[in-house]
Design a protein around this motif. Structure first.
Motif: not given
Length: 729
Positions: A240-245, A265-268
C-alpha cells in the motif's frame, strides 16, 4: 376517469382536474377467472398490454405467487455517474445487478460492495414495481429486460450487458432471443493530459493494495562480532505504501533480551543516505517489490539480511506480476553456539540416586531447590483411569517361589495399575496358616532385579508387557510366579492383542505353524496321532488336558502358559449353556452393592411405588421407575441399574411390574452363590472384582478351564497346513 396528456403543459385551460368533487379515492378491484382461480389483475382483459404476472400468451394453471415462487431473473448492468471537480475523469462507471422477481413483477437493483471504494454501495433501489418512463399505469415487464437494452429506473439509465444461465434459458423458452454478453467499457474515462507526465498517486495505490503484504523469511548472521549470534527474521513488505517492517523470531528460553521488532515500519533505502541529504533534496531510492526475491540480500543500515523463503501469497503475487515460477527455499546456517548450549543441557546428569524415596521425587529435588510436585503423565492417567466398569487394573494370582514349604503354599494377588505403571501385592491369608492377609507390598513402581540403583538415570522397571501367566517377578527380593489371571485382565489383553504378544492369537498360531512346517512329516504325524483323542460322543471336541499335552510335545519350551491359555479360550468348545441364569447373576451384583452401601429401606420404597401408581395397575414405566430408584438413593451405578431393569418382569407395553422388583430386592432370600470373574463378563462389560478377597474363587474358573473342551477341527482349520500333507506324501 380521464388522464392528462403529459405532452401538454400544466397550465389552466389545457386540462381538467378529474379529482375535483370526488370523495372516494379507493382503488377499484378488478377480478377475473384464470384457470378456475379468481385473480386480482391490474387491467381489464382486452387491453393492449399483457400483465407482467404471466409469460406472454401462456397463463399457468396455478397462481403466479406459487408458480414462480423464488424464481428470479438476474441481469448485470452498469450506469455512469458524473464526477464534478475531478481532473482525473469526467465520470465513473458503476456495476450493478438487476433482479426481476417473476412472482409479482417487482425489481430490485443492487451494487456489489467493493473494499475501499469510497462509495455507498449495496441496495440502490429497493424491491418494488417500477413504472415505465412517461407512463402512469404501465410497469416494466419481463420482455423489457434483455442484453443490450437500456432501462430507466427513476431517472437513472442502466445498460444491461449480461445475465445468468437461468435467465437466458427462461427467456429462450418464451421465444425471446438473448444476445451474447457485452463487455464493460473502461471504468474511468480519463481526460488526456499531455502537458506533464502523470504523477505518482499514493491514494490510488493505497486503494488498490491495502492489506496486501508480502512476507519473506530470512536471517542476519552476526556471529563474526563478539557475543554475536544468528538472528531469524521475518520481513514484511506493505504494497500500500512501499514500506518494510522486519521482526525477529526469538526462540523460547533462548536467553535473548532484545525486543521482537528488528526494524520499525518505514521506507528502507537501498543505500545509507548522507547527512546532507537527510535535511532536504530529492527522495532517496528505496526498495521495491522488484528488488525482493529468494536469495536477495537487503542492506538494512549496514546489516546484511538474506531472504530464504516466502509465504504462498507472496509466491502467487510474483507469479502473476513478474512471471516467476520457481521458488526454491534456501537453507539456514546452523548456529553452533546454540548447538553447544543445547548439547551441554542434554548431557547434564543428575547425581546418583541414593535409593531413598521414589526416583522421580529425588530427581525433582535435584533439578530445583524449591520443592515441587512430581510431573506425571497426565494424558496416560486420563486414558487409563477407571471409567465405569473398566478399571484398567490387571489382576493376577501368584505363588511365592521359595524352598520353605510354608511359603510355597501362600497365595498372593498382584495388581498392575495401567494409569501409572505401579504394582501392588496383596496376600490372601488362609485360616490357621500363621500368615495375616492384607497388603504385602504397597503400591509402587517395581524395578527389575539385578540392576544398579545408584545411577543418575532411572533404572528399568516392570511394565504391562511383563504381566502374563507363567512369568516370574522379583519384587523386593521376593520371587513370584503368576499362575492365573482374572477375566478382566485376560479379556483386556485379548482386545489389545497388538500390545500383548502373549494374547495375540495370530502370532501364536503363526509360531505353531512355523514349528510344524520346519519338522519333517510334523503336521501329518501331529494330526494322525491325536485324531483318536477326539471325543466320540462330542463331535470335533478334544479335552483341554489332551490338547495341552499335544502342543507341549511339538512346541517344547517355545510356548508359555499364557499362550496356552489364550488358545484354550479362543478355541473353547464347551456346549453353549450358562452355568447361572442372567437374572440371578444381576441379582448377586445388586445384592453386593446394596450390602456395601448399607441400604435396607424396602418399606419406604414400596410406599413410594404405590404412591406413584395412582391407578393401581401394578406396573410403572421404565423412566418413572428409574426416577423413583434414584429418589430413594439406591447405592448402585447407572449401568447396574439398567441391567437390573432389563431382567425384571414386563407387560406387553414394556412396563415393569414393581412387585417383581420388590421380590428381586428381597434381602431375606439371599443369592445362593457368589459371582466369579467369568460371571461378570456375562453381565456387564469388563467388570472388575468387587473385592480382592473374591479372587479366591478363581480356582473354580481354573477347574472349569481344565475340565473343558477344545474345538479340534476349528484349530486345524485355523492352522491351514493341509498343503503340507500333499507335499510330504
Amino acid at each position: 376517469m380521464s388522464i392528462r396528456n403529459p405532452r401538454l403543459p400544466l397550465l389552466p385551460g389545457y386540462g381538467t382536474n378529474p379529482m375535483i368533487g370526488k370523495k372516494s379515492f379507493g382503488v377499484r378491484p378488478i377480478f377475473t377467472t384464470i384457470g378456475n382461480v379468481n385473480m386480482l389483475i391490474d387491467k381489464q382483459e382486452g387491453g393492449n398490454r399483457v400483465p407482467s404476472l404471466y409469460c406472454r400468451k401462456q397463463a399457468p394453471d396455478l397462481p403466479t405467487w406459487i408458480m414462480y415462487d423464488k424464481h428470479i431473473l438476474r441481469f448485470q448492468a452498469f450506469f455512469q455517474q458524473t464526477l464534478h471537480e475531478n481532473r482525473s475523469g469526467s465520470h465513473i462507471l458503476r456495476k450493478v445487478n438487476i433482479l426481476f422477481y417473476l412472482e409479482d413483477g417487482t425489481i430490485k437493483v443492487m451494487e456489489p460492495k467493493t473494499e475501499n471504494s469510497g462509495l455507498t454501495q449495496g441496495t440502490l433501489i429497493s424491491r418494488q414495481r417500477i413504472r415505465l418512463p412517461y407512463s402512469y399505469d404501465l410497469y416494466y415487464d419481463v420482455l423489457d429486460l434483455n442484453i443490450g437494452l437500456e432501462v430507466s429506473f427513476h431517472g437513472k439509465v442502466f445498460k444491461i450487458v449480461n445475465c445468468d444461465n437461468f435467465t437466458r434459458v427462461f427467456l429462450n423458452r418464451l421465444g425471446v432471443n438473448v444476445p451474447d454478453p457485452i463487455p464493460y467499457p473502461d471504468a474511468i474515462e480519463r481526460t488526456p493530459d499531455t502537458r506533464k507526465p502523470p504523477k505518482h498517486r499514493p491514494f490510488k495505490q493505497f486503494l488498490d493494495f491495502d492489506r496486501q503484504v508480502l512476507r519473506f523469511y530470512g536471517y542476519w548472521d552476526d556471529r563474526d562480532s563478539e557475543f554475536g549470534t544468528l538472528h531469524n527474521l521475518e520481513i514484511h513488505y506493505f504494497l500500500a505504501d512501499d514500506t518494510i517492517e522486519i521482526k525477529e523470531t526469538v526462540a523460547p528460553n533462548s536467553g535473548s533480551e532484545t525486543g521482537p521488532m528488528f526494524l520499525k515500519r518505514m521506507r528502507l533505502p537501498r543505500k545509507i543516505p548522507p547527512k546532507i541529504e537527510m535535511t532536504g533534496g530529492p527522495l532517496v531510492a528505496s526498495y521495491s517489490p522488484a528488488d525482493l526475491s529468494i536469495g536477495a540480500v537487503l542492506n538494512v543500515f549496514g546489516r546484511k539480511v538474506v531472504l530464504t523463503d516466502c509465504d504462498p501469497f507472496t509466491k502467487e503475487y510474483y507469479r502473476v506480476t513478474y512471471g516467476f515460477d520457481t521458488f526454491t527455499k534456501l537453507p539456514i546456517p546452523q548456529d553452533d553456539s546454540k548447538e553447544c548450549v543445547s548439547s551441554n543441557m542434554a548431557d547434564r546428569q543428575l547425581p546418583p540416586w541414593n535409593g531413598y524415596g521414589s526416583y522421580d521425587d529425588s530427581a525433582e529435588n535435584c533439578r530445583t531447590v524449591e520443592p515441587k510436585a512430581i510431573h506425571r503423565d497426565f494424558i496416560k492417567f486420563l486414558n487409563k483411569d477407571r471409567v465405569g466398569f473398566d478399571s484398567h487394573v490387571l489382576r493376577f494370582s501368584a505363588r511365592l517361589i521359595s524352598d520353605n514349604p510354608d511359603d510355597s503354599r501362600r497365595y498372593f494377588i498382584i495388581k498392575y495399575f495401567l494409569c501409572d505403571d505401579t504394582i501392588g501385592v496383596f496376600e490372601l491369608g488362609e485360616r490357621n496358616s500363621g500368615f495375616l492377609g492384607g497388603k504385602f507390598f504397597r503400591r509402587n513402581k517395581m524395578y527389575l532385579p539385578d540392576v544398579n540403583f545408584f545411577v543418575p538415570k532411572e533404572p528399568p522397571a516392570y511394565t504391562d508387557k511383563d504381566m502374563w501367566v507363567g512369568n516370574e517377578l522379583v519384587v523386593n527380593k521376593h520371587r513370584f510366579r503368576l499362575i492365573a489371571a482374572d477375566e478382566y485382565a485376560l479379556r483386556y489383553m485379548e482386545l489389545n492383542a497388538e500390545q500383548y504378544p502373549m494374547a495375540n492369537i495370530a502370532l501364536i498360531m503363526d509360531k505353531i505353524r512355523r514349528t510344524l512346517a520346519s519338522q519333517e512329516n510334523g503336521y501329518k504325524n501331529f494330526v494322525a496321532k491325536y485324531m483318536e483323542a477326539v471325543e466320540s460322543d462330542k463331535k470335533d471336541l478334544m479335552s483341554v488336558r489332551c490338547f495341552k499335552q499335544a502342543l507341549k510335545e511339538i512346541m517344547c519350551e517355545k510356548m508359555t502358559e499364557h499362550e496356552f491359555l489364550t488358545l484354550i479360550r479362543f478355541f473353547r468348545g464347551d456346549p453353549g449353556k450358562d452355568k447361572l441364569p442372567r437374572r440371578e447373576m444381576v441379582r448377586s451384583l445388586v445384592f453386593s452393592e446394596l450390602t456395601r452401601g448399607l441400604w435396607d429401606d424396602r418399606d419406604r420404597l414400596r410406599e413410594g411405588l404405590m404412591h406413584a401408581d395412582a391407578t393401581g395397575s401394578g406396573v410403572l414405566s421404565v423412566e418413572r421407575l428409574r426416577q423413583l430408584l434414584r429418589a430413594h438413593r439406591l447405592p448402585m451405578s447407572t449401568d447396574l441399574m439398567d441391567c437390573m431393569l432389563s431382567v425384571l418382569l414386563k407387560d406387553e407395553k414394556c412396563n415393569i411390574h414393581y412387585e417383581d422388583m420388590m421380590d428381586f430386592l428381597d434381602f431375606k432370600t439371599r443369592p445362593v452363590f457368589n459371582l466369579t470373574e467369568a460371571d461378570y463378563e456375562k453381565v456387564v462389560r469388563h467388570a472388575p472384582p468387587v473385592k480382592d478377597t473374591e479372587c479366591k474363587l478363581w480356582g473354580e474358573a481354573e477347574m472349569e478351564i481344565r475340565s473343558g473342551f477344545v474345538n479340534w477341527s476349528a484349530f486345524l482349520c485355523q492352522l491351514n497346513l493341509e498343503h503340507l500333507v500333499k507335499e510330504q506324501s
